[in-house]
Design an enzyme around this catalytic site. Structure first.
Site, PDB file in Angstrom:
ATOM      1  N   ASP A 103       0.850  -1.180   0.000  1.00  0.00           N
ATOM      2  CA  ASP A 103       0.000   0.000   0.000  1.00  0.00           C
ATOM      3  C   ASP A 103       0.896   1.243   0.000  1.00  0.00           C
ATOM      4  OD1 ASP A 103      -2.604   1.396   0.539  1.00  0.00           O
ATOM      5  OD2 ASP A 103      -3.156  -0.609   1.239  1.00  0.00           O
ATOM      6  N   ASP A 205      -3.291   4.477  -2.185  1.00  0.00           N
ATOM      7  CA  ASP A 205      -4.403   4.952  -1.367  1.00  0.00           C
ATOM      8  C   ASP A 205      -4.865   6.346  -1.805  1.00  0.00           C
ATOM      9  OD1 ASP A 205      -5.973   4.373   1.081  1.00  0.00           O
ATOM     10  OD2 ASP A 205      -5.050   6.219   1.794  1.00  0.00           O
ATOM     11  N   GLU A 260      -6.461   3.491  -5.835  1.00  0.00           N
ATOM     12  CA  GLU A 260      -7.752   3.523  -5.179  1.00  0.00           C
ATOM     13  C   GLU A 260      -8.347   4.848  -5.631  1.00  0.00           C
ATOM     14  OE1 GLU A 260      -9.961   3.466  -0.859  1.00  0.00           O
ATOM     15  OE2 GLU A 260      -8.331   4.840  -1.257  1.00  0.00           O
ATOM     16  N   HIS A 333     -10.987  -4.154   2.920  1.00  0.00           N
ATOM     17  CA  HIS A 333     -11.017  -3.754   4.328  1.00  0.00           C
ATOM     18  C   HIS A 333     -11.918  -2.556   4.587  1.00  0.00           C
ATOM     19  CE1 HIS A 333      -8.340  -1.137   2.275  1.00  0.00           C
ATOM     20  NE2 HIS A 333      -8.286  -0.338   3.310  1.00  0.00           N
ATOM     21  N   ASP A 334     -12.442  -1.926   3.547  1.00  0.00           N
ATOM     22  CA  ASP A 334     -13.320  -0.766   3.711  1.00  0.00           C
ATOM     23  C   ASP A 334     -14.788  -1.099   3.478  1.00  0.00           C
ATOM     24  OD1 ASP A 334     -11.229   0.996   4.241  1.00  0.00           O
ATOM     25  OD2 ASP A 334     -10.974   1.525   2.125  1.00  0.00           O
TER      26      ASP A 334
HETATM   27  O1  TEU Z   1      -9.933   4.717   1.852  1.00  0.00           O
HETATM   28  C1  TEU Z   1     -10.420   5.872   1.270  1.00  0.00           C
HETATM   29  C2  TEU Z   1     -11.820   6.032   1.584  1.00  0.00           C
HETATM   30  O2  TEU Z   1     -12.153   6.664   2.558  1.00  0.00           O
HETATM   31  C3  TEU Z   1     -12.789   5.350   0.744  1.00  0.00           C
HETATM   32  O3  TEU Z   1     -12.531   4.010   0.600  1.00  0.00           O
HETATM   33  C4  TEU Z   1     -14.136   5.530   1.304  1.00  0.00           C
HETATM   34  O4  TEU Z   1     -14.403   4.495   2.216  1.00  0.00           O
HETATM   35  C5  TEU Z   1     -15.134   5.541   0.197  1.00  0.00           C
HETATM   36  O5  TEU Z   1     -14.760   6.525  -0.693  1.00  0.00           O
HETATM   37  C6  TEU Z   1     -16.501   5.849   0.727  1.00  0.00           C
HETATM   38  O6  TEU Z   1     -17.346   6.133  -0.347  1.00  0.00           O
HETATM   39  C7  TEU Z   1      -8.589   4.592   2.044  1.00  0.00           C
HETATM   40  C8  TEU Z   1      -8.281   3.324   2.817  1.00  0.00           C
HETATM   41  O7  TEU Z   1      -8.653   2.208   2.063  1.00  0.00           O
HETATM   42  C9  TEU Z   1      -8.976   3.400   4.139  1.00  0.00           C
HETATM   43  O8  TEU Z   1      -8.853   2.208   4.878  1.00  0.00           O
HETATM   44  C10 TEU Z   1      -8.375   4.561   4.883  1.00  0.00           C
HETATM   45  O9  TEU Z   1      -9.073   4.746   6.082  1.00  0.00           O
HETATM   46  C11 TEU Z   1      -8.432   5.856   4.070  1.00  0.00           C
HETATM   47  O10 TEU Z   1      -8.025   5.680   2.729  1.00  0.00           O
HETATM   48  C12 TEU Z   1      -7.491   6.878   4.643  1.00  0.00           C
HETATM   49  O11 TEU Z   1      -6.170   6.533   4.367  1.00  0.00           O
END
Ligand code: TEU
Ligand code: CA
Length: 561
Positions: A103, A205, A260, A333-334
């Site tokens: 990551d 990220d 991402e 994980h999200d």
């Molecule tokens: O996630 C970014 C993030 O906030 C999105 O996945 C969000 O959940 C989505 O846009 C909602 O519509 C990344 C990481 O994957 C996450 O685990 C971290 O908390 C975040 O960045 C901050 O680094």
């Protein structure tokens, strides 16, 4: 689609398996998964047949956001081990023919990073311009929305500098200033450090957020609140920076990159991933994840709207007909466990439903990103109480909802379906205490269904979810049609059935997936009347000439004769 016209790449043909190290395997009884734990499970990982392992952040971090707040990009998180463990892990992966993707979290650092500790001391500090600031003498800063801040504001006042710093995420995650060439050089240097160690790529990220708008203008009101995500992703120099990163770093190695990409949609994704752009290889979007899920993850009746889902996925597939390459995923994980989110975790359906979703992920065009634990059909834990949550996002939104006098029952019910911690519960290895994850107290509760949903019992069963996953991974690897074949959606308006064909040269496959909990009948296209069955997730198959009947959550792939 003709094979000879396709530019074959290892990362297009790979299946990516995502490991969230904190929840994979604890090796020293502190209740937290670690690198030794992964090393001890390398043979299991290899046995899955996957090609690439994506590790969530393992860098030094005070863990306000489970490693997404990095305090030292060149060191390992104390809880996870040390650099020797990392080198052993990387070697162990490479010896088994597995590639390792890390990551890259560079939209923000931790507030504990030495850069920020220096920056916040004074405006003259050499690190001040590594971050974004709004001087207090200019008045109140223009509205910026924060994902994780208690007041949803992304500006925080710092006394020593008499200015506000920007943090799109938590207060402890200040945004790095990409407009500063020195900062960019530091990041590229750090990327070289990891590539020289031999890693095989980066998952980047929220990389779409790195370029900020000059002078921090007020955004139009239609972008206020969480809609700001859309404009965050339109920073004026995003593509300049990614192209620069390509030239400075990426093009010197045989590696893969995946963004991402919040704020990426079918109309703008090619700017990021088309080959001639020389930026990134792949991107993952959120358009399907947001179907039926609103602000603060409150769900509505569209939550499992199959017709909308098919439309979104089909539009995304079409983007990559000529240029670029897509990705396919449900869980990470999200997001919640795929079987709960997209099918059914009811005891009578969970097994077939998770095999059906596995079939889907591994039969679409685009590189599949498969989340650990989904191969055994893990489902949402569905906490009843806010006290069980560890995720700052759920806790924060709960507090906000409480303060506003909002509907807390609705919040808890929605987060049983969508809360991020559902995907973060420990991997269920066996039916001993704590599912074999730890001998201590797990950092997040283990799903009580580990007694019957676990790796050990599924290893023994020929038709378990786990063995079905292995079979499906092999089927994809053995059939280039599943990787490169042209995709065409059939029966777009059917509310139960997801049917599509894949065509490569003379080979034609038909994928039939019942996304519902009731039987359905479907009249096959004539050319499939005497087709071969390549895979079927339920033993029985009712096929009479061209009439096929699918049980609840049944999945079948047919090959035209
Ligand atoms: O996630 C970014 C993030 O906030 C999105 O996945 C969000 O959940 C989505 O846009 C909602 O519509 C990344 C990481 O994957 C996450 O685990 C971290 O908390 C975040 O960045 C901050 O680094
Ligand atoms: Ca541990």
């Amino acid at each position: 689609m003709k094979l000879k016209n396709i530019k074959r790449e290892w990362w297009k043909e790979a299946v990516v398996y995502q490991i969230y190290p904190r929840s994979f395997q604890d090796s020293n009884g502190d209740g937290i998964g670690d690198l030794r734990g992964i090393i001890n499970r390398l043979d299991y990982i290899k046995s899955l047949g996957v090609d690439v392992i994506w590790l969530n952040p393992i860098y030094a971090s005070p863990n306000h956001d489970n490693g997404y707040d990095i305090s030292d990009y060149r060191n390992i998180m104390t809880e996870f081990g040390d650099m020797n463990d990392f080198d052993t892990l990387l070697k162990g992966m490479h010896e088994r023919g597995l590639k390792v993707v890390m990551d890259l979290v560079v939209n923000h650092s931790s507030s504990e990073h030495i850069w920020f500790k220096e920056a916040k001391k004074s405006r003259q500090n050499p690190y001040y311009n590594y971050y974004h600031w709004w001087p207090a003498e200019n008045g109140t800063p223009p509205a910026r929305w924060s994902f994780f801040a208690p007041d949803e504001s992304a500006w925080r006042y710092n006394k020593a500098t008499d200015s506000y710093y920007l943090h799109y995420f938590a207060v402890e995650q200040p945004d790095l200033n990409w407009e500063n060439p020195k900062l960019r050089a530091e990041i590229y240097d750090m990327m070289h450090f990891w590539f020289k160690k031999g890693i095989d790529g980066f998952r980047m990220d929220v990389i779409t957020f790195i370029s900020k708008h000059d002078g921090y203008p007020e955004f139009p009101s239609e972008y206020h609140g969480n809609k700001m995500i859309e404009i965050y992703a339109q920073g004026p120099r995003l593509h300049k920076y990614l192209n620069e990163m390509h030239n400075e770093v990426l093009k010197h190695y045989d590696v893969m990159t995946v963004a991402e990409g919040p704020g990426t949609h079918v109309h703008n994704v090619l700017d990021l991933v088309a080959e001639d752009r020389e930026e990134l290889n792949m991107n993952y979007h959120f358009d399907h994840q947001s179907i039926g899920v609103g602000e603060r993850y409150i769900v509505d009746e569209d939550y499992q709207n199959l017709v909308k889902f098919k439309q979104v996925m089909s539009e995304w597939d079409a983007v990559f007909n000529e240029r670029g390459w897509g990705t396919i995923y449900f869980g990470n994980h999200d997001f919640p466990r795929m079987v709960t989110r997209w099918a059914s975790d009811a005891p009578e359906h969970r097994r077939n439903a998770s095999k059906m979703l596995t079939t889907y992920l591994l039969s679409m065009r685009g590189t599949p990103y498969y989340y650990m634990g989904d191969e055994i059909g893990m489902s949402n834990i569905k906490f009843n109480s806010i006290d069980d949550y560890q995720d700052l996002m759920t806790i924060n939104w709960y507090e906000l909802t409480k303060m506003e006098g909002g509907d807390l029952d609705q919040f808890i019910e929605s987060h049983k379906l969508c809360g991020r911690d559902n995907a973060r519960t420990p991997i269920q290895w066996d039916d001993t205490e704590n599912a074999g994850f730890t001998e201590g107290t797990p950092w997040l509760k283990v799903n009580p269904n580990y007694k019957y949903v676990n790796v050990a019992s599924q290893e023994k069963e020929a038709d378990s979810e786990l063995n079905y996953f292995r079979k499906m991974v092999k089927l994809r690897a053995d059939n280039l049609t599943l990787i490169y074949g042209q995709y065409e959606l059939l029966a777009p308006d059917d509310e139960q059935l997801y049917a599509f064909t894949r065509v490569l040269d003379d080979d034609k496959l038909l994928v039939l997936l019942n996304f519902s909990d009731t039987k359905l009948a479907y009249r096959l296209p004539l050319e499939f009347s005497s087709a071969n069955v390549l895979i079927n997730n339920i033993k029985q198959l009712s096929l009479n000439d061209t009439l096929i009947e699918l049980d609840a959550y049944q999945a079948v792939i047919l090959r035209r004769n």
